[in-house]
Design a protein around this motif. Structure first.
Motif, PDB file in Angstrom:
ATOM      1  N   ARG A 114      19.371  29.874  38.347  1.00 27.64           N
ATOM      2  CA  ARG A 114      19.003  30.839  39.387  1.00 27.64           C
ATOM      3  C   ARG A 114      17.794  31.671  38.958  1.00 27.64           C
ATOM      4  NH1 ARG A 114      24.248  29.670  40.285  1.00 27.64           N
ATOM      5  NH2 ARG A 114      25.183  30.074  42.342  1.00 27.64           N
ATOM      6  N   ARG A 126      21.685  38.833  41.897  1.00 32.79           N
ATOM      7  CA  ARG A 126      23.042  39.398  41.914  1.00 32.79           C
ATOM      8  C   ARG A 126      24.085  38.305  41.697  1.00 32.79           C
ATOM      9  NH1 ARG A 126      21.153  42.872  46.075  1.00 32.79           N
ATOM     10  NH2 ARG A 126      21.874  41.389  47.659  1.00 32.79           N
ATOM     11  N   SER A 127      23.882  37.151  42.315  1.00 33.61           N
ATOM     12  CA  SER A 127      24.852  36.055  42.166  1.00 33.61           C
ATOM     13  C   SER A 127      24.837  35.459  40.764  1.00 33.61           C
ATOM     14  CB  SER A 127      24.550  34.965  43.192  1.00 33.61           C
ATOM     15  OG  SER A 127      23.356  34.265  42.877  1.00 33.61           O
TER      16      SER A 127
END
Length: 433
Positions: A251, A424-425
């Motif tokens: 990510r 955030r994830s």
């Protein structure tokens, strides 16, 4: 062999420990910052005069210079992961970095004799390959000499010293040219001298903080009842590359790529400012100095802010500052105030993103693959910015300066909320380091 500048209680190698660790930066980090400062004086003094040298002295076209500048920006991406992997594999980050710094110093010798397009291409390629090899091992050394509590502050201090050199280099180059007209060879000699001193400081002063155990992969020592190594038995070796297959790291690399593609090269921003305000061309290099001075001022406090309030939040905030810089460059307002504001915003952006990205990369892996993780993020950024530089140049040619700036400004404004959600994830995948 190395010279330890300072020893902190509980750690003979100078890593801060104890209750004040979060506010103290290791002497090793400061020494690495001095190495980077000397090297940046060397490289940025050359970068500041390269456009004049290529087009005015050698007589090459601006198209040739554009190719060389793209090479200067992007070729290091070819070896960044290799440099990080080599540092992790052998547990020798210092000597991998030393090789990279030494390669760039050798390239400085070539500048004294390069008087053609082909020779300059070869010299700049060697120089940037050296940069690509050294960057991740050097950042791994910074991380290894820091504690989790002061990691961003350590990178901030390193980047502050690094950008001190980035501000001094262009100033020295233009002072030389002011005193000695056409003194390009003098600048190259000065550049070589600073590069050699930086390599010497790295080799003599910086300790080699290993990133893995000296025991051979696939073995472990089992101590006897007295605590002495009694046997070596085979264990199943875990491939370090598996540690890089972390969803959080993936990510982060996606975020780095998205933001990198939307980051315009500083040169284009400066051209917009110069064209809008119509100030004399000889002051153009001072725009680089202004950004680096702002970076220098913000680097340490922003690093401490990131350690306290969150590194991912700081990365997003940095790109908000970049968005504000784009807006200030796009607005039809002239005068020194708006130019200075744009440079300050750019400096703040670099302070909030440059070292912070490396810090975030370390959070999704262990020390065994730390340099490779950092190199992966840096490679994605280098490739993305190479694409963005070439793409924005084409966009500028096709639709003009104002519309190009407006499109990129809108794009980054739309992407920032998506980036914040992705980061955030990624929090749940942080590794225990």
């Amino acid at each position: 062999m190395y010279i330890s500048l300072t020893n902190h209680p509980g750690d003979p190698e100078g890593t801060p420990t104890g209750p004040k660790a979060a506010n103290r930066v290791s002497s090793v980090v400061i020494s690495l910052g001095i190495v980077s400062m000397l090297t940046d004086i060397s490289s940025e003094s050359v970068a500041a005069i390269l456009p004049l040298y290529v087009t005015g002295v050698i007589g090459l076209s601006t198209v040739a210079y554009g190719f060389l500048d793209g090479l200067y920006q992007g070729v290091s991406a070819m070896v960044r992961i290799g440099g990080g992997w080599a540092a992790d594999l052998g547990g020798q980050p210092k000597w991998v970095a030393f090789f990279g710094y030494g390669l760039s110093a050798v390239a400085r010798v070539g500048l004294l004799f390069a008087t053609s397009f082909g020779a300059l291409t070869a010299v700049l390629t060697v120089d940037r390959l050296g940069k690509g090899i050294r960057t991740a091992p050097r950042d791994a050394l910074v991380a290894n000499a820091s504690t989790p509590q002061n990691l961003a502050a350590s990178f901030g201090m390193h980047r502050a010293l690094d950008n001190t050199g980035a501000a001094i280099g262009p100033l020295l180059a233009f002072i030389i040219l002011l005193v000695i007209p056409n003194g390009f060879s003098t600048v190259f000699v000065m550049s070589l001298a600073f590069a050699l001193v930086g390599v010497a400081v790295l080799g003599i002063i910086i300790p080699n903080r290993r990133t893995n155990s000296p025991v051979q992969p696939g073995t472990t020592r089992a101590p006897d009842s007295a605590g002495r190594p009694a046997e070596i038995r085979r264990i199943r070796h875990r491939t370090p590359w598996r540690e890089l297959n972390n969803p959080g790291l993936r990510r982060l690399l996606l975020v780095a790529g998205l933001l990198g593609v939307l980051t315009i090269g500083d040169g284009f921003i400066y051209l917009v400012l110069q064209d809008r305000s119509s100030f004399a061309a000889q002051f153009f290099p001072l725009l680089y100095v202004g950004t680096n001075v702002a970076f220098l001022v913000f680097a340490v406090p922003v690093g401490r802010f990131a350690d306290r309030f969150g590194r991912a939040r700081t990365l997003v905030l940095g790109h908000v500052l970049l968005l504000a810089a784009y807006v200030s460059a796009t607005l039809p307002i002239t005068g020194p105030a708006i130019t200075i504001l744009c440079l300050v915003l750019l400096g703040g952006y670099y302070a909030a993103t440059d070292g912070i990205l490396a810090v975030l990369a370390t959070q999704f892996t262990t020390s065994a693959t730390r340099a490779t993780a950092i190199a992966s993020a840096q490679t994605v950024v280098a490739v993305a910015r190479f694409i963005s530089t070439a793409g924005f140049g084409i966009l500028w040619f096709a639709i003009g300066r104002e519309w190009s700036m407006l499109l990129v400004t809108i794009a980054i404004a739309l992407v920032l909320p998506i980036v914040a959600a992705i980061l955030r994830s990624a929090r749940q995948y942080r590794a225990d380091v």
